[in-house]
Design a protein around this motif. Structure first.
Motif, mmCIF file in Angstrom:
data_model
loop_
_atom_site.group_PDB
_atom_site.id
_atom_site.type_symbol
_atom_site.label_atom_id
_atom_site.label_comp_id
_atom_site.label_asym_id
_atom_site.label_seq_id
_atom_site.Cartn_x
_atom_site.Cartn_y
_atom_site.Cartn_z
ATOM 1 N N UNK A 1 43.570 43.000 28.572
ATOM 2 C CA UNK A 1 43.709 41.682 29.206
ATOM 3 C C UNK A 1 43.440 41.774 30.705
ATOM 4 N N UNK A 2 42.912 40.692 31.302
ATOM 5 C CA UNK A 2 42.661 40.698 32.744
ATOM 6 C C UNK A 2 43.952 40.840 33.542
ATOM 7 N N UNK A 3 43.777 41.172 34.807
ATOM 8 C CA UNK A 3 44.894 41.283 35.744
ATOM 9 C C UNK A 3 44.853 40.073 36.674
ATOM 10 N N UNK A 4 45.962 39.335 36.719
ATOM 11 C CA UNK A 4 46.088 38.200 37.652
ATOM 12 C C UNK A 4 46.921 38.664 38.837
ATOM 13 N N UNK A 5 46.445 38.406 40.045
ATOM 14 C CA UNK A 5 47.161 38.847 41.249
ATOM 15 C C UNK A 5 47.626 37.637 42.050
ATOM 16 N N UNK A 6 48.932 37.556 42.279
ATOM 17 C CA UNK A 6 49.532 36.409 42.985
ATOM 18 C C UNK A 6 50.076 36.886 44.324
ATOM 19 N N UNK A 7 49.554 36.300 45.383
ATOM 20 C CA UNK A 7 49.915 36.742 46.732
ATOM 21 C C UNK A 7 51.316 36.266 47.117
ATOM 22 N N UNK A 8 51.791 36.747 48.265
ATOM 23 C CA UNK A 8 53.107 36.365 48.776
ATOM 24 C C UNK A 8 53.014 35.234 49.790
ATOM 25 N N UNK A 9 54.027 35.163 50.625
ATOM 26 C CA UNK A 9 54.183 34.072 51.597
ATOM 27 C C UNK A 9 54.193 34.617 53.014
ATOM 28 N N UNK A 10 53.557 33.986 53.964
ATOM 29 C CA UNK A 10 52.574 32.895 53.802
ATOM 30 C C UNK A 10 51.170 33.487 53.795
ATOM 31 N N UNK A 11 50.796 33.985 52.614
ATOM 32 C CA UNK A 11 49.523 34.690 52.460
ATOM 33 C C UNK A 11 48.512 33.796 51.761
ATOM 34 N N UNK A 12 47.373 34.402 51.455
ATOM 35 C CA UNK A 12 46.393 33.757 50.577
ATOM 36 C C UNK A 12 45.729 34.867 49.767
ATOM 37 N N UNK A 13 44.724 34.501 48.963
ATOM 38 C CA UNK A 13 44.209 35.514 48.032
ATOM 39 C C UNK A 13 43.454 36.645 48.722
ATOM 40 N N UNK A 14 43.146 36.503 50.014
ATOM 41 C CA UNK A 14 42.518 37.625 50.715
ATOM 42 C C UNK A 14 43.502 38.787 50.892
ATOM 43 N N UNK A 15 44.775 38.562 50.572
ATOM 44 C CA UNK A 15 45.745 39.663 50.592
ATOM 45 C C UNK A 15 45.242 40.837 49.744
ATOM 46 N N UNK A 16 44.455 40.513 48.716
ATOM 47 C CA UNK A 16 44.027 41.526 47.744
ATOM 48 C C UNK A 16 42.667 42.126 48.058
ATOM 49 N N UNK A 17 42.044 41.682 49.159
ATOM 50 C CA UNK A 17 40.646 42.071 49.413
ATOM 51 C C UNK A 17 40.427 43.579 49.397
ATOM 52 N N UNK A 18 41.387 44.335 49.932
ATOM 53 C CA UNK A 18 41.178 45.782 50.051
ATOM 54 C C UNK A 18 41.351 46.517 48.717
ATOM 55 N N UNK A 19 42.008 45.886 47.749
ATOM 56 C CA UNK A 19 42.216 46.576 46.467
ATOM 57 C C UNK A 19 41.333 46.026 45.349
ATOM 58 N N UNK A 20 40.755 44.847 45.556
ATOM 59 C CA UNK A 20 39.961 44.239 44.485
ATOM 60 C C UNK A 20 38.752 45.099 44.088
ATOM 61 N N UNK A 21 38.043 45.757 45.032
ATOM 62 C CA UNK A 21 36.909 46.577 44.581
ATOM 63 C C UNK A 21 37.346 47.668 43.594
ATOM 64 N N UNK A 22 38.422 48.398 43.923
ATOM 65 C CA UNK A 22 38.864 49.475 43.028
ATOM 66 C C UNK A 22 39.429 48.904 41.722
ATOM 67 N N UNK A 23 40.224 47.840 41.818
ATOM 68 C CA UNK A 23 40.804 47.261 40.596
ATOM 69 C C UNK A 23 39.715 46.635 39.729
ATOM 70 N N UNK A 24 38.709 46.044 40.386
ATOM 71 C CA UNK A 24 37.618 45.399 39.649
ATOM 72 C C UNK A 24 36.751 46.398 38.894
#
Ligand code: MLT
Length: 259
Positions: free
Chosen positions: A17-40
């Motif tokens: 199943x896919x992985x859904x990543x939910x950021x914290x406060x007061x963040x946005x989805x760019x919180x994951x930018x540094x890990x998305x290449x490896x996780x992807x």
């Protein structure tokens, strides 16, 4: 009709199943930018902005249940039946709500730098103080108030650019969404009893230098969730996905390989 919630959808499914990543406060989805290449490279990753933050619509009402239902709308639109739900801090509060409301859609959980307990007296008063500050002075003042504890001392000392990344992300959060999230966090239910109900594989992960949701809280969650794994990320504070992306991604991919 409310505008759609924006999200990234990268990588590809490899029989899991896919992985859904939910950021914290007061963040946005760019919180994951540094890990998305490896996780992807390991799996399909879906990372939304939460309502009112990033580029998501700011229409309320706001609650952990509503954020959770927004995520389900995205999964429905992408015809994803089940996903591993990962959430950092406020994203973890949303992950608890999602588990309570839609357990059949959850294939696993990644609880990053989060806590199960609700806000108590002083915590609730602090939310009210920040709401008033946001109303009068706007988001940047709230962002500066929260920045102090957002990253750990090692990051602050060795990688000051990370502090600036977080500062920029937090300062640009829409004020309506900031107020909505503060009120929703203040009023969120206690999820402590939820921990014992979790029957899906779970990774609890936390920066060793996290001052906002300290490692002891992660250890307690790990002990309360049967069969869960615990990963502590050295030299990282509240946002290890930004502070120590390689170690964070390795902990998550190692967990995903066990599913
Ligand atoms: C977050 O990072 O989401 C916040 O620190 C959560 C909170 O304030 O409770």
């Amino acid at each position: 009709m409310t505008a759609a919630i924006p999200f990234d959808d990268v990588g590809r499914e490899r029989g899991a199943p896919p992985l859904v990543l939910l950021h914290g406060f007061p963040h946005d989805r760019t919180l994951w930018s540094a890990v998305v290449p490896a996780l992807g490279r390991a799996t399909r990753v879906i990372a939304p902005d939460l309502r009112g933050l990033g580029h998501a619509p700011v229409e309320g009402p706001y609650s952990m249940d509503r954020y959770a239902d927004d995520v389900i709308s995205i999964l429905d639109a992408r015809k994803v039946e089940r996903a591993v739900i990962g959430g950092l801090s406020m994203g973890g509060y949303v992950a608890f709500a999602l588990w309570r409301r839609h357990p059949g859609r959850v294939a696993g959980l990644v609880l990053a730098d989060t806590r199960a307990g609700a806000d108590a007296g002083a915590g609730r008063a602090n939310r009210d103080r920040l709401v008033a500050l946001a109303r009068v002075k706007g988001t940047p003042v709230v962002a500066e108030a929260m920045l102090e504890n957002m990253v750990g001392p090692s990051t602050r000392r060795e990688r000051p650019a990370v502090v600036e990344t977080m500062r920029a992300m937090m300062r640009r959060a829409p004020v309506e969404g900031v107020i909505g999230a503060l009120e929703a966090m203040r009023d969120r239910p206690d999820s402590t009893a939820t921990l014992a109900t979790i029957t899906v594989p779970t990774l609890v992960v936390c920066g060793e230098e996290d001052a906002l949701t300290p490692p002891e809280q992660s250890r307690a969650m790990h002990e309360a969730i049967a069969g869960s794994r615990l990963a502590l990320i050295p030299r990282a504070g509240h946002v290890p996905c930004v502070e120590r992306p390689e170690e964070f991604a390795a902990a998550v991919t190692g967990f995903l390989e066990t599913l």
